[in-house]
Design an enzyme around this catalytic site. Structure first.
Site, PDB file in Angstrom:
ATOM      1  N   ARG A   1       0.825  -1.217   0.000  1.00 29.96           N
ATOM      2  CA  ARG A   1       0.000   0.000   0.000  1.00 29.96           C
ATOM      3  C   ARG A   1       0.857   1.263   0.000  1.00 29.96           C
ATOM      4  NH1 ARG A   1      -4.358  -1.951   4.554  1.00 29.96           N
ATOM      5  NH2 ARG A   1      -5.359  -3.590   3.327  1.00 29.96           N
TER       6      ARG A   1
ATOM      7  N   ARG B   1      -3.471   6.221   1.012  1.00 31.30           N
ATOM      8  CA  ARG B   1      -4.094   7.338   1.720  1.00 31.30           C
ATOM      9  C   ARG B   1      -3.172   8.105   2.659  1.00 31.30           C
ATOM     10  NH1 ARG B   1      -9.095   4.596   4.441  1.00 31.30           N
ATOM     11  NH2 ARG B   1      -7.682   2.806   4.422  1.00 31.30           N
TER      12      ARG B   1
ATOM     13  N   TYR C   1     -14.969 -12.493  -0.068  1.00 37.76           N
ATOM     14  CA  TYR C   1     -15.716 -11.274  -0.392  1.00 37.76           C
ATOM     15  C   TYR C   1     -16.948 -11.591  -1.230  1.00 37.76           C
ATOM     16  CZ  TYR C   1     -11.838  -8.419   1.329  1.00 37.76           C
ATOM     17  OH  TYR C   1     -10.882  -7.823   2.122  1.00 37.76           O
TER      18      TYR C   1
ATOM     19  N   ASP D   1      -6.912  -3.082  -7.368  1.00 36.84           N
ATOM     20  CA  ASP D   1      -7.576  -3.670  -6.202  1.00 36.84           C
ATOM     21  C   ASP D   1      -7.632  -5.174  -6.390  1.00 36.84           C
ATOM     22  OD1 ASP D   1      -9.224  -2.810  -3.693  1.00 36.84           O
ATOM     23  OD2 ASP D   1     -10.374  -4.427  -4.615  1.00 36.84           O
TER      24      ASP D   1
ATOM     25  N   ARG E   1      -7.638  11.279  -5.400  1.00 35.80           N
ATOM     26  CA  ARG E   1      -8.831  10.463  -5.104  1.00 35.80           C
ATOM     27  C   ARG E   1     -10.076  11.346  -5.036  1.00 35.80           C
ATOM     28  NH1 ARG E   1     -13.029   8.953  -3.677  1.00 35.80           N
ATOM     29  NH2 ARG E   1     -13.661   7.234  -2.334  1.00 35.80           N
TER      30      ARG E   1
END
Length: 356
Positions: free
Chosen positions: A28, A32, A155, A78, A41
């Protein structure tokens, strides 16, 4: 020199070839904690708008490379692109993470799924790879990735993130044939997807089995490891005359390190709940190791970060075969200056562990 790269330390370390120092990249690393990511974003409007736009995905991939002297770039995407391409309606809810409009509950649901065409519904990923490789211009290698079949299935059956995994676990115990059909389809899809990434230009691939650690030992072997083995054996291990290393990262799976090393992969990512010394003693020279600083250390202070870097390097010990990384992804609260300290500490202190 691999791929005519200006910096091929990461590739050499995964292939257990001599290196002058320990290479570093961070899971990552494009995300963020970077203000430039947050700005882009916001401009893009949604997370999926970033992922599905090759130009924006390229820009996000390159953002950390402009700030830090990292030894690899990782494709910004992703893990859920495959189930999204299967038509399950992926979206990201604020504060809730990924959600699917349609979930898998039965064998008939599985039967309706189709293996995605990487050149069709996933073409935006390949276009991003081509663009990123061009922009990197051989500075560092580009890592491609996918989620593991088991992690993707969690998921797809749960409908999103889960704390208990009650639906997918119920399926594997009460409908094992349905679970295996789903996992087999996902394994084939991951093989197609990663091979297409390799053909498009990625120079290494990583498979994330984020939720392998929630399985009972015997269930991990049959519902996760079996499909990881299938993927590793189905991947292109060279392209244009260059080796393509394969890394498996299975969070919470320390009890299975030996079995994971036997899959034929080149490297194993390990989390922070095992020392590199123990992991290395158990897998021997079969695979390289990636990891494994606790991500929480990045929230402390510069001296603590440097001390823990030194301890991690010492835990692995002398010689090649170590790629420095966190034991999981960097968290959004991290000060980017702490990332600079991490990278510089690894570059400075790792050289002593590579002197013959």
């Amino acid at each position: 020199m691999n791929f005519n790269l200006k910096n091929d330390l990461y590739i050499r370390a995964l292939l257990r070839q001599p290196t002058e120092r320990t290479p570093i990249w961070v899971m990552r690393q494009a995300g963020r904690y970077l203000p430039e990511y947050r700005q882009l974003r916001a401009e893009a409007g949604s997370f999926m708008s970033l992922c599905t736009n090759p130009e924006l995905a390229c820009e996000v991939t390159l953002q950390p490379l402009r700030r830090f002297p990292l030894d690899a770039a990782i494709l910004f995407s992703d893990i859920l692109t495959i189930p999204d391409a299967m038509g399950l309606g992926l979206h990201f809810s604020q504060g809730e993470g990924p959600r699917f409009e349609r979930v898998i509950t039965s064998s008939s649901d599985v039967a309706r799924l189709r293996r995605p065409d990487p050149s069709g519904s996933l073409a935006y990923v390949m276009q991003a790879v081509v663009r990123i490789r061009r922009e990197l211009n051989g500075e560092v290698p580009l890592i491609g990735f996918s989620g593991s079949p088991w992690t993707l299935a969690t998921y797809m059956v749960e409908g999103g993130s889960s704390k208990t995994f009650s639906k997918i676990k119920s399926m594997l115990y009460s409908q094992p044939e349905t679970a295996h059909r789903l996992l087999d389809l996902l394994a084939d899809s991951v093989i197609d997807y990663l091979n297409a990434q390799i053909e498009s230009g990625v120079q290494a691939v990583q498979i994330f089995d984020t939720w392998g650690g929630v399985l009972a030992p015997d269930k991990f072997l049959s519902f996760s490891l079996h499909y990881l083995e299938k993927i590793v054996s189905g991947l292109k291990r060279s392209h244009d005359g260059h080796d393509i290393p394969v890394v498996l990262f299975c969070k919470g799976c320390n009890s299975h390190l030996e079995a994971l090393a036997d899959t034929g992969c080149d490297g194993l990512g390990v989390d922070w709940t095992i020392s590199l010394n123990e992991a290395r003693s158990r897998v021997g020279h079969r695979v390289a190791l990636q990891g494994n600083l606790d991500p929480a250390i990045m929230l402390t202070d510069p001296r603590t970060i440097e001390n823990q870097v030194e301890a991690t390097l010492a835990s692995y010990g002398q010689g090649t075969g170590h790629v420095f990384n966190l034991g999981h992804g960097i968290t959004p609260e991290v000060d980017p200056n702490h990332m600079s300290i991490l990278v510089e500490s690894v570059r400075q202190h790792s050289q002593a562990w590579h002197q013959s």
